[in-house]
Motif scaffolding. Structure first.
Motif, PDB file in Angstrom:
ATOM      1  N   TYR A  79       0.812  -1.377  -0.113  1.00 51.65           N
ATOM      2  CA  TYR A  79      -0.067  -0.126  -0.089  1.00 51.65           C
ATOM      3  C   TYR A  79       0.743   1.392  -0.053  1.00 51.65           C
ATOM      4  O   TYR A  79       0.736   2.136  -0.672  1.00 51.65           O
ATOM      5  CB  TYR A  79      -1.004  -0.006   1.268  1.00 51.65           C
ATOM      6  CG  TYR A  79      -1.921   1.198   1.271  1.00 51.65           C
ATOM      7  CD1 TYR A  79      -2.720   1.528   0.694  1.00 51.65           C
ATOM      8  CD2 TYR A  79      -1.798   2.035   2.461  1.00 51.65           C
ATOM      9  CE1 TYR A  79      -3.648   2.562   0.650  1.00 51.65           C
ATOM     10  CE2 TYR A  79      -2.383   2.906   2.793  1.00 51.65           C
ATOM     11  CZ  TYR A  79      -3.345   3.147   1.897  1.00 51.65           C
ATOM     12  OH  TYR A  79      -4.091   4.521   1.929  1.00 51.65           O
ATOM     13  N   ASN A  80       1.976   1.208   0.838  1.00 51.79           N
ATOM     14  CA  ASN A  80       3.246   2.433   0.872  1.00 51.79           C
ATOM     15  C   ASN A  80       3.399   2.560  -0.626  1.00 51.79           C
ATOM     16  O   ASN A  80       3.622   3.823  -0.963  1.00 51.79           O
ATOM     17  CB  ASN A  80       3.907   2.107   1.765  1.00 51.79           C
ATOM     18  CG  ASN A  80       4.957   3.093   1.952  1.00 51.79           C
ATOM     19  OD1 ASN A  80       4.769   4.313   2.173  1.00 51.79           O
ATOM     20  ND2 ASN A  80       6.149   2.783   1.591  1.00 51.79           N
ATOM     21  N   LEU A  81       3.717   1.558  -1.284  1.00 56.27           N
ATOM     22  CA  LEU A  81       4.404   1.836  -2.909  1.00 56.27           C
ATOM     23  C   LEU A  81       3.055   2.315  -3.693  1.00 56.27           C
ATOM     24  O   LEU A  81       3.359   3.402  -4.241  1.00 56.27           O
ATOM     25  CB  LEU A  81       4.549   0.355  -3.065  1.00 56.27           C
ATOM     26  CG  LEU A  81       5.459   0.257  -4.697  1.00 56.27           C
ATOM     27  CD1 LEU A  81       6.691   0.747  -4.279  1.00 56.27           C
ATOM     28  CD2 LEU A  81       5.569  -1.410  -4.909  1.00 56.27           C
ATOM     29  N   ILE A  82       1.907   1.953  -3.412  1.00 56.70           N
ATOM     30  CA  ILE A  82       0.878   2.572  -4.457  1.00 56.70           C
ATOM     31  C   ILE A  82       0.625   3.936  -4.087  1.00 56.70           C
ATOM     32  O   ILE A  82       0.562   4.910  -4.752  1.00 56.70           O
ATOM     33  CB  ILE A  82      -0.494   1.756  -4.150  1.00 56.70           C
ATOM     34  CG1 ILE A  82      -0.353   0.416  -4.622  1.00 56.70           C
ATOM     35  CG2 ILE A  82      -1.781   2.545  -4.652  1.00 56.70           C
ATOM     36  CD1 ILE A  82      -1.307  -0.720  -4.114  1.00 56.70           C
ATOM     37  N   LEU A  83       0.753   4.392  -2.707  1.00 59.50           N
ATOM     38  CA  LEU A  83       0.719   5.736  -2.165  1.00 59.50           C
ATOM     39  C   LEU A  83       1.617   6.663  -2.827  1.00 59.50           C
ATOM     40  O   LEU A  83       1.366   7.819  -3.215  1.00 59.50           O
ATOM     41  CB  LEU A  83       0.748   5.782  -0.754  1.00 59.50           C
ATOM     42  CG  LEU A  83      -0.447   5.873   0.136  1.00 59.50           C
ATOM     43  CD1 LEU A  83      -0.305   5.700   1.660  1.00 59.50           C
ATOM     44  CD2 LEU A  83      -1.301   7.035  -0.279  1.00 59.50           C
TER      45      LEU A  83
END
Length: 185
Positions: free
Chosen positions: A153-157
């Motif tokens: 999710y951090n990567l997507i953010l």
């Protein structure tokens, strides 16, 4: 049926309050997943009534209330309402952050706050909450399944924030970590 459950449990609340809180939270989650949002609201209201009657400021019922309520709003696509709950829960979060042991329900609350901000397009605010979780992860206060979901999710953010300079590093780092732990999908 839900009302009968709540009323029949009233006499046993004091003795089994912890079990009742978890049961109400689980019933709320089940009803949200099944699409019975009216029943979910009944259980949410009961969780909040338990909190109001409690003398414990760190009562898990409030954490689970906000977590499940934001789950409900996100499931309905009502991210603005979820963000309003996120803002209301900030006082609770500041109290939680002062605790030495932070449970998984609290980490899930932090994640749901982030997800609510993500749904409204407030990516920077969402990233602040993810960073809070990642800081906790460094202390070992997080389940591995949650951690792996959060780093993805951090990567997507960061992609949504157009942090193009950081993305290659994050991608490689995430890939290596997932590979090392046999978590590649």
């Amino acid at each position: 049926q839900q009302k009968l459950f709540i009323e029949s449990s009233a006499s046993r609340k004091e003795k089994y309050i912890g079990d009742l809180i978890l049961c109400l939270s689980n019933l709320t989650m089940i009803n949200i997943k099944m699409g019975d949002f009216g029943a979910a609201e009944i259980f949410l209201n009961e969780l909040f009534r338990i909190y109001e009657a409690s003398n414990n400021k760190h009562d898990m019922s409030l954490t689970l209330y906000y977590l499940n309520r934001m789950n409900l709003y996100c499931k309905l696509g009502q991210f603005e309402e979820a963000v309003m709950d996120a803002k209301k829960s900030e006082k609770l979060v500041s109290e939680i952050s002062g605790l030495t042991k932070i449970g998984n329900a609290n980490i899930q609350l932090f994640f749901k706050i982030s997800y609510s901000y993500f749904g409204t397009g407030y990516y920077r605010k969402a990233l602040l909450w993810i960073n809070e979780i990642l800081n906790l992860a460094e202390k070992g206060n997080i389940r591995s399944d949650l951690y792996f979901s959060i780093i993805i999710y951090n990567l997507i953010l960061h992609y949504e924030l157009k942090n193009h300079e950081l993305l290659p590093y994050l991608t490689k780092s995430t890939y290596r970590l997932l590979m090392k732990n046999n978590k590649l999908f």
